[in-house]
Write a protein that holds these residues in place. Structure first.
Motif, PDB file in Angstrom:
ATOM      1  N   GLY A   1       5.369  49.884  20.847  1.00  0.00           N
ATOM      2  CA  GLY A   1       6.072  48.911  21.656  1.00  0.00           C
ATOM      3  C   GLY A   1       6.897  49.607  22.720  1.00  0.00           C
ATOM      4  N   ASP A   2       7.025  50.941  22.587  1.00  0.00           N
ATOM      5  CA  ASP A   2       7.807  51.708  23.551  1.00  0.00           C
ATOM      6  C   ASP A   2       7.025  51.867  24.855  1.00  0.00           C
ATOM      7  OD1 ASP A   2      10.102  52.208  21.923  1.00  0.00           O
ATOM      8  OD2 ASP A   2       8.884  53.593  20.755  1.00  0.00           O
ATOM      9  N   THR A   3       7.726  52.259  25.909  1.00  0.00           N
ATOM     10  CA  THR A   3       7.133  52.302  27.247  1.00  0.00           C
ATOM     11  C   THR A   3       7.134  53.716  27.807  1.00  0.00           C
ATOM     12  OG1 THR A   3       9.246  51.944  28.375  1.00  0.00           O
ATOM     13  CG2 THR A   3       8.022  49.970  27.654  1.00  0.00           C
ATOM     14  N   TRP A   4       6.436  53.865  28.943  1.00  0.00           N
ATOM     15  CA  TRP A   4       6.453  55.138  29.652  1.00  0.00           C
ATOM     16  C   TRP A   4       7.889  55.540  30.005  1.00  0.00           C
ATOM     17  CZ3 TRP A   4       2.311  58.136  29.939  1.00  0.00           C
ATOM     18  CH2 TRP A   4       1.040  57.577  29.917  1.00  0.00           C
ATOM     19  N   THR A   5       8.672  54.568  30.420  1.00  0.00           N
ATOM     20  CA  THR A   5      10.053  54.849  30.823  1.00  0.00           C
ATOM     21  C   THR A   5      10.853  55.416  29.660  1.00  0.00           C
ATOM     22  OG1 THR A   5       9.962  53.061  32.446  1.00  0.00           O
ATOM     23  CG2 THR A   5      12.146  53.868  31.831  1.00  0.00           C
ATOM     24  N   ASP A   6      10.679  54.846  28.463  1.00  0.00           N
ATOM     25  CA  ASP A   6      11.374  55.351  27.275  1.00  0.00           C
ATOM     26  C   ASP A   6      11.017  56.812  27.027  1.00  0.00           C
ATOM     27  OD1 ASP A   6      12.483  52.812  26.750  1.00  0.00           O
ATOM     28  OD2 ASP A   6      10.667  52.192  25.697  1.00  0.00           O
ATOM     29  N   LEU A   7       9.734  57.111  27.151  1.00  0.00           N
ATOM     30  CA  LEU A   7       9.254  58.460  26.879  1.00  0.00           C
ATOM     31  C   LEU A   7       9.788  59.455  27.907  1.00  0.00           C
ATOM     32  CD1 LEU A   7       7.442  60.069  24.959  1.00  0.00           C
ATOM     33  CD2 LEU A   7       5.498  59.522  26.446  1.00  0.00           C
ATOM     34  N   VAL A   8       9.708  59.098  29.184  1.00  0.00           N
ATOM     35  CA  VAL A   8      10.176  59.985  30.251  1.00  0.00           C
ATOM     36  C   VAL A   8      11.678  60.229  30.137  1.00  0.00           C
ATOM     37  CG1 VAL A   8      10.519  60.150  32.755  1.00  0.00           C
ATOM     38  CG2 VAL A   8       8.312  59.397  31.838  1.00  0.00           C
ATOM     39  N   ARG A   9      12.427  59.181  29.827  1.00  0.00           N
ATOM     40  CA  ARG A   9      13.880  59.329  29.688  1.00  0.00           C
ATOM     41  C   ARG A   9      14.227  60.286  28.548  1.00  0.00           C
ATOM     42  NH1 ARG A   9      15.128  54.300  28.657  1.00  0.00           N
ATOM     43  NH2 ARG A   9      15.273  53.712  30.858  1.00  0.00           N
ATOM     44  N   PHE A  10      13.536  60.167  27.436  1.00  0.00           N
ATOM     45  CA  PHE A  10      13.826  61.045  26.300  1.00  0.00           C
ATOM     46  C   PHE A  10      13.474  62.491  26.617  1.00  0.00           C
ATOM     47  CE2 PHE A  10      12.129  63.222  22.484  1.00  0.00           C
ATOM     48  CZ  PHE A  10      13.326  63.345  21.774  1.00  0.00           C
ATOM     49  N   LEU A  11      12.330  62.703  27.253  1.00  0.00           N
ATOM     50  CA  LEU A  11      11.875  64.067  27.526  1.00  0.00           C
ATOM     51  C   LEU A  11      12.647  64.725  28.658  1.00  0.00           C
ATOM     52  CD1 LEU A  11       8.010  63.535  27.216  1.00  0.00           C
ATOM     53  CD2 LEU A  11       9.542  64.599  25.550  1.00  0.00           C
ATOM     54  N   GLU A  12      13.342  63.913  29.457  1.00  0.00           N
ATOM     55  CA  GLU A  12      14.133  64.426  30.580  1.00  0.00           C
ATOM     56  C   GLU A  12      13.283  65.277  31.512  1.00  0.00           C
ATOM     57  OE1 GLU A  12      18.615  64.840  28.934  1.00  0.00           O
ATOM     58  OE2 GLU A  12      17.212  66.343  28.165  1.00  0.00           O
ATOM     59  N   ILE A  13      12.137  64.740  31.852  1.00  0.00           N
ATOM     60  CA  ILE A  13      11.250  65.469  32.756  1.00  0.00           C
ATOM     61  C   ILE A  13      11.268  64.813  34.125  1.00  0.00           C
ATOM     62  CG2 ILE A  13       9.731  66.421  30.991  1.00  0.00           C
ATOM     63  CD1 ILE A  13       7.857  64.135  31.377  1.00  0.00           C
ATOM     64  N   ASP A  14      11.057  65.636  35.118  1.00  0.00           N
ATOM     65  CA  ASP A  14      11.084  65.153  36.504  1.00  0.00           C
ATOM     66  C   ASP A  14       9.674  64.707  36.881  1.00  0.00           C
ATOM     67  OD1 ASP A  14      11.724  64.587  39.074  1.00  0.00           O
ATOM     68  OD2 ASP A  14      11.756  66.680  39.765  1.00  0.00           O
ATOM     69  N   VAL A  15       9.435  63.417  36.776  1.00  0.00           N
ATOM     70  CA  VAL A  15       8.113  62.887  37.092  1.00  0.00           C
ATOM     71  C   VAL A  15       8.277  61.543  37.784  1.00  0.00           C
ATOM     72  CG1 VAL A  15       7.884  61.761  34.842  1.00  0.00           C
ATOM     73  CG2 VAL A  15       5.830  62.311  36.141  1.00  0.00           C
ATOM     74  N   ASP A  16       7.418  61.294  38.748  1.00  0.00           N
ATOM     75  CA  ASP A  16       7.446  60.023  39.464  1.00  0.00           C
ATOM     76  C   ASP A  16       6.791  58.959  38.593  1.00  0.00           C
ATOM     77  OD1 ASP A  16       7.410  57.932  41.185  1.00  0.00           O
ATOM     78  OD2 ASP A  16       6.103  58.875  42.689  1.00  0.00           O
TER      79      ASP A  16
END
Length: 358
Positions: A270-285
């Motif tokens: 149920g989690d999203t791409w945004t959740d994943l990117v925020r947790f990983l703290e990676i610089d991605v568009d």
């Protein structure tokens, strides 16, 4: 006159019968289930992977620290680890899952799961391959050792409903050839035949196959042993049963207790791409991900529930087995020609243990 010819043919018949019996015995030996003897051909020893060796401790110290935290996907199999691997790859991370670790580290997993390694050298699994993330049950089981070496690691715990997880695992085992000796008999025979004649080396020298890896057909018996053993180590048995659910829940609870809260993300679909990117703290568009569905790699399309990793491994072995089978057929035809000539033109050899033919 006819009776005399029958007596003359009797020694040849005994010789042919003995050949058939010997061939059947060889095939039975080649088709046996995986055994410890199959590991003799492994390229490394247990000591090569054990931090108890002082030289390895010094070698690890020279590897230094990583530029960015390691990502550990600590969920067990059938919780979406393959799908998450694809998501991490889409975020430009290099990820090693089951297929990759079996390719490079089959030796390690054999020794480790057989209890031959006291202090597993996890850096030797990770650093030489320059990966950003590692995933699936193999690494999940090593979570304490990995966090000891990588205390700043970001850990993603993939979870799902325990009842559906157990049902999925049951279907996976039913449909995956690596769990079933009876489905692998032909490949096991060809695997051991290949190793006996050194066909793997011959094929590599001829450029027919690539460099030696854990996916070589010669290693199939060892891989089958490892495939069964990881389930026994984690769940206590090879056949899914209600106790597996308890092992699954204990693993998740252990990971939660082991990892600092700010380094842990519990991930479900149920989690999203945004959740994943925020947790990983990676610089991605993330704009390009807005309309991109999250990967779902549960099963291959042709079967009810075979993991795509298991299907990949079996397909690789089938291709190699076909190559070995061609060589076996050619050798057999050559031997038949020689035997045909010998039968008609050469005197029969004396048998050490004569076979009585009535």
């Amino acid at each position: 006159m006819v009776e005399g010819n029958g007596h003359a043919d009797a020694p040849k018949k005994r010789w042919l019968l003995a050949g058939v019996v010997a061939t059947a015995g060889v095939l039975a030996a080649l088709a046996r289930p995986p055994a410890k003897a199959d590991a003799r051909a492994l390229a490394t020893t247990a000591k090569d992977w054990d931090l108890a060796a002082e030289s390895l401790t010094r070698k690890n110290a020279s590897m230094g620290r990583r530029a960015k935290p390691l990502v550990l996907v600590a969920g067990l199999s059938r919780t979406g680890t393959s799908s998450l691997q694809e998501a991490l790859i889409a975020l430009n991370l290099t990820v090693h899952h089951t297929y990759e670790t079996i390719t490079h580290h089959l030796d390690f997993w054999y020794y480790y799961l057989n209890g031959e390694i006291a202090r597993p050298n996890v850096r030797a699994l990770i650093e030489p391959l320059d990966v950003d993330a590692i995933s699936d049950c193999w690494y999940a089981h090593l979570a304490p050792e990995i966090l000891r070496e990588y205390p700043d690691a970001k850990v993603i715990l993939t979870t799902r409903d325990p009842t559906s997880w157990l049902r999925s695992y049951e279907a996976y085992i039913d449909n995956s050839d690596l769990y079933h000796w009876s489905r692998q008999i032909r490949r096991l025979v060809l695997s051991r035949f290949s190793r006996l004649l050194g066909l793997g080396t011959l094929f590599r020298t001829s450029g027919l196959i690539g460099p030696a890896t854990g996916l070589d057909l010669d290693n199939l018996p060892v891989l089958m042993d490892v495939w069964h053993r990881i389930d026994r180590v984690i769940y206590g048995a090879n056949t899914p049963n209600p106790l597996w659910r308890g092992a699954y829940e204990r693993h998740n609870a252990y990971v939660r207790s082991l990892v600092p809260e700010d380094q842990l993300m519990e991930f479900s679909f149920g989690d999203t791409w945004t959740d994943l990117v925020r947790f990983l703290e990676i610089d991605v568009d993330t704009h390009f991900l807005r309309d991109k569905p999250f990967p779902r790699l549960n099963c291959v399309a042709s079967k009810s529930c075979v993991s795509h990793v298991s299907a990949q491994l079996t397909a690789t072995h089938e291709r190699l087995a076909t190559l070995v089978l061609v060589v076996v057929i050619l050798l057999s035809l050559a031997l038949v020609d020689i035997g045909h000539f010998t039968y008609f033109f050469a005197p029969p050899p004396r048998l050490l243990f004569p076979v009585v033919v009535r």
